[in-house]
Design an enzyme around this catalytic site. Sequence first.
Site, PDB file in Angstrom:
ATOM      1  N   PHE A 153       0.817  -1.220   0.000  1.00 48.83           N
ATOM      2  CA  PHE A 153       0.000   0.000   0.000  1.00 48.83           C
ATOM      3  C   PHE A 153       0.849   1.267   0.000  1.00 48.83           C
ATOM      4  O   PHE A 153       0.349   2.342  -0.335  1.00 48.83           O
ATOM      5  CB  PHE A 153      -0.853   0.074   1.281  1.00 48.83           C
TER       6      PHE A 153
ATOM      7  N   LYS B  17      -0.588   9.647  -2.575  1.00 42.83           N
ATOM      8  CA  LYS B  17      -1.825   9.464  -3.342  1.00 42.83           C
ATOM      9  C   LYS B  17      -2.565  10.753  -3.721  1.00 42.83           C
ATOM     10  O   LYS B  17      -3.685  10.671  -4.216  1.00 42.83           O
ATOM     11  CB  LYS B  17      -2.765   8.574  -2.544  1.00 42.83           C
TER      12      LYS B  17
ATOM     13  N   SER C 259      -5.272   1.786  -9.059  1.00 40.43           N
ATOM     14  CA  SER C 259      -6.378   2.729  -8.920  1.00 40.43           C
ATOM     15  C   SER C 259      -7.166   2.798 -10.217  1.00 40.43           C
ATOM     16  O   SER C 259      -6.596   2.642 -11.317  1.00 40.43           O
ATOM     17  CB  SER C 259      -5.782   4.108  -8.612  1.00 40.43           C
TER      18      SER C 259
ATOM     19  N   TYR D  97       0.313  11.220 -10.516  1.00 39.32           N
ATOM     20  CA  TYR D  97      -0.051  10.108  -9.615  1.00 39.32           C
ATOM     21  C   TYR D  97      -0.501   8.900 -10.442  1.00 39.32           C
ATOM     22  O   TYR D  97      -0.038   7.774 -10.225  1.00 39.32           O
ATOM     23  CB  TYR D  97      -1.183  10.556  -8.670  1.00 39.32           C
TER      24      TYR D  97
ATOM     25  N   LYS E 131       1.084   4.876 -11.062  1.00 40.96           N
ATOM     26  CA  LYS E 131       0.364   3.594 -10.956  1.00 40.96           C
ATOM     27  C   LYS E 131       0.525   2.795 -12.257  1.00 40.96           C
ATOM     28  O   LYS E 131       0.743   1.577 -12.237  1.00 40.96           O
ATOM     29  CB  LYS E 131      -1.119   3.831 -10.648  1.00 40.96           C
TER      30      LYS E 131
ATOM     31  N   ARG F  82     -13.608  20.896 -11.276  1.00 37.24           N
ATOM     32  CA  ARG F  82     -12.202  20.761 -10.861  1.00 37.24           C
ATOM     33  C   ARG F  82     -11.407  20.270 -12.065  1.00 37.24           C
ATOM     34  O   ARG F  82     -11.786  19.263 -12.684  1.00 37.24           O
ATOM     35  CB  ARG F  82     -12.128  19.751  -9.705  1.00 37.24           C
TER      36      ARG F  82
HETATM   37  P1  NAD Z   1      -2.555   6.408   3.027  1.00 33.34           P
HETATM   38  O1  NAD Z   1      -1.741   7.613   2.722  1.00 33.34           O
HETATM   39  O2  NAD Z   1      -3.513   6.462   4.153  1.00 33.34           O
HETATM   40  O3  NAD Z   1      -1.602   5.140   3.255  1.00 33.34           O
HETATM   41  C1  NAD Z   1      -0.323   5.043   2.663  1.00 33.34           C
HETATM   42  C2  NAD Z   1       0.644   4.658   3.778  1.00 33.34           C
HETATM   43  O4  NAD Z   1       1.957   4.527   3.222  1.00 33.34           O
HETATM   44  C3  NAD Z   1       0.712   5.713   4.886  1.00 33.34           C
HETATM   45  O5  NAD Z   1       0.562   5.078   6.138  1.00 33.34           O
HETATM   46  C4  NAD Z   1       2.120   6.300   4.735  1.00 33.34           C
HETATM   47  O6  NAD Z   1       2.662   6.720   5.983  1.00 33.34           O
HETATM   48  C5  NAD Z   1       2.865   5.140   4.126  1.00 33.34           C
HETATM   49  N1  NAD Z   1       4.051   5.513   3.330  1.00 33.34           N
HETATM   50  C6  NAD Z   1       4.165   6.514   2.424  1.00 33.34           C
HETATM   51  N2  NAD Z   1       5.407   6.537   1.901  1.00 33.34           N
HETATM   52  C7  NAD Z   1       6.080   5.507   2.478  1.00 33.34           C
HETATM   53  C8  NAD Z   1       7.403   5.002   2.341  1.00 33.34           C
HETATM   54  N3  NAD Z   1       8.285   5.579   1.499  1.00 33.34           N
HETATM   55  N4  NAD Z   1       7.780   3.939   3.074  1.00 33.34           N
HETATM   56  C9  NAD Z   1       6.899   3.364   3.949  1.00 33.34           C
HETATM   57  N5  NAD Z   1       5.643   3.807   4.118  1.00 33.34           N
HETATM   58  C10 NAD Z   1       5.227   4.859   3.394  1.00 33.34           C
HETATM   59  O7  NAD Z   1      -3.302   6.001   1.669  1.00 33.34           O
HETATM   60  P2  NAD Z   1      -4.440   4.921   1.429  1.00 33.34           P
HETATM   61  O8  NAD Z   1      -5.677   5.653   1.064  1.00 33.34           O
HETATM   62  O9  NAD Z   1      -4.468   3.959   2.520  1.00 33.34           O
HETATM   63  O10 NAD Z   1      -3.890   4.267   0.090  1.00 33.34           O
HETATM   64  C11 NAD Z   1      -3.128   3.074   0.107  1.00 33.34           C
HETATM   65  C12 NAD Z   1      -2.728   2.738  -1.322  1.00 33.34           C
HETATM   66  O11 NAD Z   1      -3.896   2.613  -2.118  1.00 33.34           O
HETATM   67  C13 NAD Z   1      -1.847   3.798  -1.992  1.00 33.34           C
HETATM   68  O12 NAD Z   1      -0.893   3.146  -2.791  1.00 33.34           O
HETATM   69  C14 NAD Z   1      -2.833   4.541  -2.862  1.00 33.34           C
HETATM   70  O13 NAD Z   1      -2.209   5.119  -3.990  1.00 33.34           O
HETATM   71  C15 NAD Z   1      -3.791   3.444  -3.261  1.00 33.34           C
HETATM   72  N6  NAD Z   1      -5.119   3.932  -3.618  1.00 33.34           N
HETATM   73  C16 NAD Z   1      -5.811   4.711  -2.741  1.00 33.34           C
HETATM   74  C17 NAD Z   1      -7.067   5.196  -3.088  1.00 33.34           C
HETATM   75  C18 NAD Z   1      -7.838   6.095  -2.163  1.00 33.34           C
HETATM   76  O14 NAD Z   1      -8.723   6.816  -2.635  1.00 33.34           O
HETATM   77  N7  NAD Z   1      -7.575   6.115  -0.865  1.00 33.34           N
HETATM   78  C19 NAD Z   1      -7.623   4.853  -4.321  1.00 33.34           C
HETATM   79  C20 NAD Z   1      -6.892   4.032  -5.188  1.00 33.34           C
HETATM   80  C21 NAD Z   1      -5.642   3.589  -4.817  1.00 33.34           C
HETATM   81  C1  WQD Z   2     -15.379  12.439  -6.191  1.00 34.09           C
HETATM   82  C2  WQD Z   2     -16.412  13.358  -6.811  1.00 34.09           C
HETATM   83  C3  WQD Z   2     -15.492  15.445  -7.570  1.00 34.09           C
HETATM   84  C4  WQD Z   2     -14.404  16.925  -3.579  1.00 34.09           C
HETATM   85  C5  WQD Z   2      -9.631  10.572  -6.615  1.00 34.09           C
HETATM   86  C6  WQD Z   2      -8.381  10.249  -7.377  1.00 34.09           C
HETATM   87  C7  WQD Z   2      -8.317   8.788  -7.682  1.00 34.09           C
HETATM   88  C8  WQD Z   2      -8.496   7.949  -6.416  1.00 34.09           C
HETATM   89  C9  WQD Z   2      -9.678   8.370  -5.616  1.00 34.09           C
HETATM   90  C10 WQD Z   2      -6.342   7.332  -5.546  1.00 34.09           C
HETATM   91  C11 WQD Z   2     -15.918  14.066  -8.072  1.00 34.09           C
HETATM   92  C12 WQD Z   2     -16.474  15.676  -6.439  1.00 34.09           C
HETATM   93  C13 WQD Z   2     -14.861  16.151  -4.627  1.00 34.09           C
HETATM   94  C14 WQD Z   2     -15.072  18.142  -3.256  1.00 34.09           C
HETATM   95  C15 WQD Z   2     -16.635  17.707  -5.047  1.00 34.09           C
HETATM   96  N1  WQD Z   2      -7.383   8.070  -5.522  1.00 34.09           N
HETATM   97  N2  WQD Z   2     -15.963  16.539  -5.351  1.00 34.09           N
HETATM   98  N3  WQD Z   2     -16.178  18.468  -4.005  1.00 34.09           N
HETATM   99  O1  WQD Z   2     -11.690  12.421  -8.124  1.00 34.09           O
HETATM  100  O2  WQD Z   2     -13.041  10.277  -8.235  1.00 34.09           O
HETATM  101  O3  WQD Z   2     -10.747  10.208  -7.400  1.00 34.09           O
HETATM  102  O4  WQD Z   2      -9.647   9.794  -5.413  1.00 34.09           O
HETATM  103  O5  WQD Z   2      -6.062   6.506  -6.344  1.00 34.09           O
HETATM  104  O6  WQD Z   2      -7.094   8.555  -8.276  1.00 34.09           O
HETATM  105  O7  WQD Z   2      -8.386  10.989  -8.593  1.00 34.09           O
HETATM  106  O8  WQD Z   2     -12.484  11.255  -6.002  1.00 34.09           O
HETATM  107  O9  WQD Z   2     -13.424  12.015  -3.857  1.00 34.09           O
HETATM  108  O10 WQD Z   2     -11.866  13.561  -5.127  1.00 34.09           O
HETATM  109  O11 WQD Z   2     -14.158  13.138  -6.009  1.00 34.09           O
HETATM  110  O12 WQD Z   2     -17.629  18.060  -5.687  1.00 34.09           O
HETATM  111  O13 WQD Z   2     -14.681  18.874  -2.330  1.00 34.09           O
HETATM  112  O14 WQD Z   2     -16.706  14.412  -5.873  1.00 34.09           O
HETATM  113  O15 WQD Z   2     -15.620  16.458  -8.546  1.00 34.09           O
HETATM  114  O16 WQD Z   2     -17.021  14.187  -8.941  1.00 34.09           O
HETATM  115  P1  WQD Z   2     -12.033  11.121  -7.549  1.00 34.09           P
HETATM  116  P2  WQD Z   2     -12.937  12.530  -5.164  1.00 34.09           P
END
Ligand code: NAD
Ligand code: WQD
Length: 340
Positions: free
Chosen positions: A80, A84, A124, A148, A152, A290
């Site tokens: 993970f 992000k 993602s 970002y 990925k 946005r």
């Molecule tokens: P998060 O930031 O809460 O968790 C990431 C963790 O990685 C954190 O605890 C951070 O301290 C740790 N970290 C960062 N850099 C590091 C390093 N160099 N070495 C060790 N640890 C490190 O994010 P999350 O929402 O839990 O996301 C987890 C994964 O899922 C990420 O790879 C993110 O890109 C991916 N992802 C998240 C979302 C989302 O919307 N949350 C969506 C799609 C994909």
């Molecule tokens: C959702 C909807 C916004 C905030 C992002 C990353 C994606 C993934 C998940 C990591 C959209 C609207 C949002 C606000 C709003 N992350 N919005 N007001 O953009 O689908 O995805 O997070 O992998 O890579 O791009 O998620 O929650 O930012 O937005 O109106 O203050 O809410 O326009 O339609 P998104 P989001």
Amino acid sequence: MKILVTGGAGYIGSHTWIALREAGHTPVIVDNFANASPRVLSRLGQLFQTEPVCIAGDIRNATLIERVIEDHGCEAVIHFAGYKAVGESMAEPLKYFEVNVGGTERLLTAMANTGVRKLIFSSSATVYGDPEILPIPEDHPLSTASVYGQTKLIVEDMLRALHASDPQWAIAILRYFNPVGAHPSGLIGEDPADTPNNLMPFIAQVAVGRRPHLNVFGNDYPTPDGTGVRDYIHVCDLAEGHVAALSLLDEPQCTALNLGTGKGHSVLEMVEAFERASGRHVPYRITDRRPGDIASCYADPSRAEALTGWRAERGLDEMCADVWRWQSQNPLGYLDVAAE
Ligand code: NAD
Ligand code: WQD
């Protein structure tokens, strides 16, 4: 199974730690706390009577990772760790390439050196760009608009190349849609360090009174009410998806799976659902779109169910109720936790 969980103190990692423990696995966390509070560990400890095994360290340190894998006898890795934030990735691209791409290369090298070739990687839905087909299947063309997203895509390509070079690798690439929600205990949840970038934590902070109103980014999209449509998935469903995906690691392969619900909800539907769950009014203002946003994005999740038996079970009301419990019990996130 003994499993190294990089980034296991973060939002999705901490929920997955719980799901792994519930399924009888032994997770070992490596996290550098770049975006997590060490207080997560005591909260997880409250739920399971013993604190998680956690090594404070960086995935870029291959020597450390090799030592952790060997000392703990890890047989697989769930990866993970990384950054992000889409906007930050455009402003600081090198930081994203260094950690998300370079850090993953170091981790894979440490795995190869220790003979561990089973990996689950957090990808993602952003790798689908502006989707041409809805719901989105895994064989949809890949593209992305942000740095970002590029990180990925590069890591996905790196993993496919690694598997092609050594077919003994077993790799599950999980493409998450929009993770939301929190553990039903109210002890664990999403705790953005600054102003939330994502919709759900922003709505929750408005509902709890930390912010005056939500800005809705555009109401002129080609969607039923004009606001953006996304596939919100409860983080506990997502966590359980990782446990299910471990079964794929029994056989060498490199497979991508969507983890989503298959259902799209608009921004205004999310506001209404949160108001229902919290009993609070969530004032909003319509603002400009946005930059980089797309109209609609939701998964075809059928492949995950066909290959692992997993599917998302929790609905929108449960997602909102669990976020509200977390937010109202911890208005300042983990900052509210007295020394535990
Ligand atoms: P998060 O930031 O809460 O968790 C990431 C963790 O990685 C954190 O605890 C951070 O301290 C740790 N970290 C960062 N850099 C590091 C390093 N160099 N070495 C060790 N640890 C490190 O994010 P999350 O929402 O839990 O996301 C987890 C994964 O899922 C990420 O790879 C993110 O890109 C991916 N992802 C998240 C979302 C989302 O919307 N949350 C969506 C799609 C994909
Ligand atoms: C959702 C909807 C916004 C905030 C992002 C990353 C994606 C993934 C998940 C990591 C959209 C609207 C949002 C606000 C709003 N992350 N919005 N007001 O953009 O689908 O995805 O997070 O992998 O890579 O791009 O998620 O929650 O930012 O937005 O109106 O203050 O809410 O326009 O339609 P998104 P989001």
